[in-house]
Write an enzyme that holds these catalytic residues in place. Structure first.
Site, PDB file in Angstrom:
ATOM      1  N   GLY A  47       0.836  -1.196   0.000  1.00 35.62           N
ATOM      2  CA  GLY A  47       0.000   0.000   0.000  1.00 35.62           C
ATOM      3  C   GLY A  47       0.868   1.244   0.000  1.00 35.62           C
ATOM      4  O   GLY A  47       2.024   1.204   0.427  1.00 35.62           O
ATOM      5  N   GLN A  52       2.794   9.918   1.537  1.00 41.80           N
ATOM      6  CA  GLN A  52       4.130   9.315   1.591  1.00 41.80           C
ATOM      7  C   GLN A  52       5.041   9.750   0.447  1.00 41.80           C
ATOM      8  O   GLN A  52       6.242   9.524   0.506  1.00 41.80           O
ATOM      9  CB  GLN A  52       4.023   7.785   1.605  1.00 41.80           C
ATOM     10  CG  GLN A  52       3.423   7.237   2.892  1.00 41.80           C
ATOM     11  CD  GLN A  52       3.277   5.734   2.831  1.00 41.80           C
ATOM     12  OE1 GLN A  52       2.298   5.223   2.310  1.00 41.80           O
ATOM     13  NE2 GLN A  52       4.266   5.010   3.331  1.00 41.80           N
ATOM     14  N   CYS A  96       6.153  -0.493   7.172  1.00 38.55           N
ATOM     15  CA  CYS A  96       5.740   0.682   6.408  1.00 38.55           C
ATOM     16  C   CYS A  96       6.911   1.146   5.547  1.00 38.55           C
ATOM     17  O   CYS A  96       8.044   1.200   6.028  1.00 38.55           O
ATOM     18  CB  CYS A  96       5.341   1.787   7.380  1.00 38.55           C
ATOM     19  SG  CYS A  96       4.825   3.298   6.569  1.00 38.55           S
ATOM     20  N   LEU A  97       6.626   1.492   4.295  1.00 33.06           N
ATOM     21  CA  LEU A  97       7.697   1.960   3.408  1.00 33.06           C
ATOM     22  C   LEU A  97       8.324   3.258   3.930  1.00 33.06           C
ATOM     23  O   LEU A  97       9.457   3.574   3.582  1.00 33.06           O
ATOM     24  CB  LEU A  97       7.154   2.164   1.991  1.00 33.06           C
ATOM     25  CG  LEU A  97       6.669   0.891   1.285  1.00 33.06           C
ATOM     26  CD1 LEU A  97       5.983   1.238  -0.030  1.00 33.06           C
ATOM     27  CD2 LEU A  97       7.806  -0.081   1.061  1.00 33.06           C
ATOM     28  N   HIS A 138      -4.153   1.143   8.000  1.00 33.13           N
ATOM     29  CA  HIS A 138      -2.768   1.639   7.995  1.00 33.13           C
ATOM     30  C   HIS A 138      -2.602   2.754   6.949  1.00 33.13           C
ATOM     31  O   HIS A 138      -2.080   3.832   7.256  1.00 33.13           O
ATOM     32  CB  HIS A 138      -1.817   0.469   7.705  1.00 33.13           C
ATOM     33  CG  HIS A 138      -0.379   0.850   7.568  1.00 33.13           C
ATOM     34  ND1 HIS A 138       0.615   0.337   8.374  1.00 33.13           N
ATOM     35  CD2 HIS A 138       0.249   1.707   6.707  1.00 33.13           C
ATOM     36  CE1 HIS A 138       1.778   0.868   8.022  1.00 33.13           C
ATOM     37  NE2 HIS A 138       1.584   1.696   7.006  1.00 33.13           N
ATOM     38  N   GLU A 139      -3.087   2.505   5.736  1.00 34.90           N
ATOM     39  CA  GLU A 139      -2.921   3.513   4.667  1.00 34.90           C
ATOM     40  C   GLU A 139      -3.675   4.792   4.975  1.00 34.90           C
ATOM     41  O   GLU A 139      -3.170   5.891   4.756  1.00 34.90           O
ATOM     42  CB  GLU A 139      -3.381   2.957   3.315  1.00 34.90           C
ATOM     43  CG  GLU A 139      -2.484   1.887   2.722  1.00 34.90           C
ATOM     44  CD  GLU A 139      -1.002   2.167   2.868  1.00 34.90           C
ATOM     45  OE1 GLU A 139      -0.574   3.317   2.632  1.00 34.90           O
ATOM     46  OE2 GLU A 139      -0.268   1.245   3.249  1.00 34.90           O
ATOM     47  N   HIS A 142      -2.176   7.290   7.257  1.00 34.34           N
ATOM     48  CA  HIS A 142      -1.192   8.181   6.617  1.00 34.34           C
ATOM     49  C   HIS A 142      -1.845   9.491   6.171  1.00 34.34           C
ATOM     50  O   HIS A 142      -1.220  10.544   6.219  1.00 34.34           O
ATOM     51  CB  HIS A 142      -0.574   7.517   5.376  1.00 34.34           C
ATOM     52  CG  HIS A 142       0.537   6.558   5.678  1.00 34.34           C
ATOM     53  ND1 HIS A 142       1.701   6.941   6.302  1.00 34.34           N
ATOM     54  CD2 HIS A 142       0.675   5.235   5.418  1.00 34.34           C
ATOM     55  CE1 HIS A 142       2.502   5.881   6.409  1.00 34.34           C
ATOM     56  NE2 HIS A 142       1.904   4.836   5.898  1.00 34.34           N
TER      57      HIS A 142
HETATM   58 NI    NI Z   1       2.729   2.928   5.760  1.00 32.89          NI
END
Ligand code: NI
Length: 172
Positions: A47, A52, A96-97, A138-139, A142
């Site tokens: 995701g 981000q 998480c990226l 989670h997404e 953000h």
């Molecule tokens: Ni994330």
């Protein structure tokens, strides 16, 4: 194809609260969604939220299937998502990226009801459960400037954030 740089903690842009997309049919939005998908698959991740890559708009993409199922892609695009119901509890190990290399068990709702728009501006509503429900929570966190590490117990969170700040400083 345009792979964008994914911001990492503690970049202040990750704390921005994204604003709703008004012009769903724009060329700019199509480009943003394409860039998000390209960047997510390139990373690779399941995701990616617009926040981000430094774009504070309420847009995210997910693909919670392609790594498990023979590499077949199942891209989902979420515009102006809103979680209108949460129920139960589920614990999954999350990463998480934007916080690379860090994984923790996180407790979230096991089921959610979601409202969102698609690329044509149509409104949808549906229930999600299991890993997909967790990935969506989670997404969409953000988009409110929140990271999964904010959900850790206070002491663990403090130590981890201190370590990440130090790491980032050493990289600069
Ligand atoms: Ni994330």
């Amino acid at each position: 194809m345009s792979v964008r740089e994914i911001l990492t903690y503690p970049d202040p842009a990750l704390r921005e609260i994204a604003r709703p997309v008004d012009d769903v049919n724009s060329e700019a939005l199509k480009q943003l969604v394409q860039d998000l998908a390209d960047s997510m698959y390139d990373a690779p991740g399941v995701g990616l939220a617009a926040t981000q890559i430094g774009v504070p708009l309420r847009v995210a993409v997910t693909d919670t299937r392609w790594r498990e199922e023979d590499g077949e892609r199942d891209l989902k695009v979420w515009i102006n998502p809103e979680i209108i119901r949460r129920a139960g509890e589920a614990i999954y190990e999350e990463g998480c990226l934007s916080v690379p290399g860090i994984y923790y068990d996180i407790k979230r709702a096991a089921e959610i009801t979601l409202r969102w728009q698609d690329m044509e501006g149509n409104h949808h509503s549906a229930d999600f459960e299991g890993f997909q429900a967790v990935a969506l929570q989670h997404e969409f966190d953000h988009l409110d400037g929140k990271l999964f590490i904010d959900l850790l117990p206070p002491i663990k969170q403090k130590l981890l954030k201190k370590r990440l700040h130090k790491q980032k400083k050493m990289q600069e």
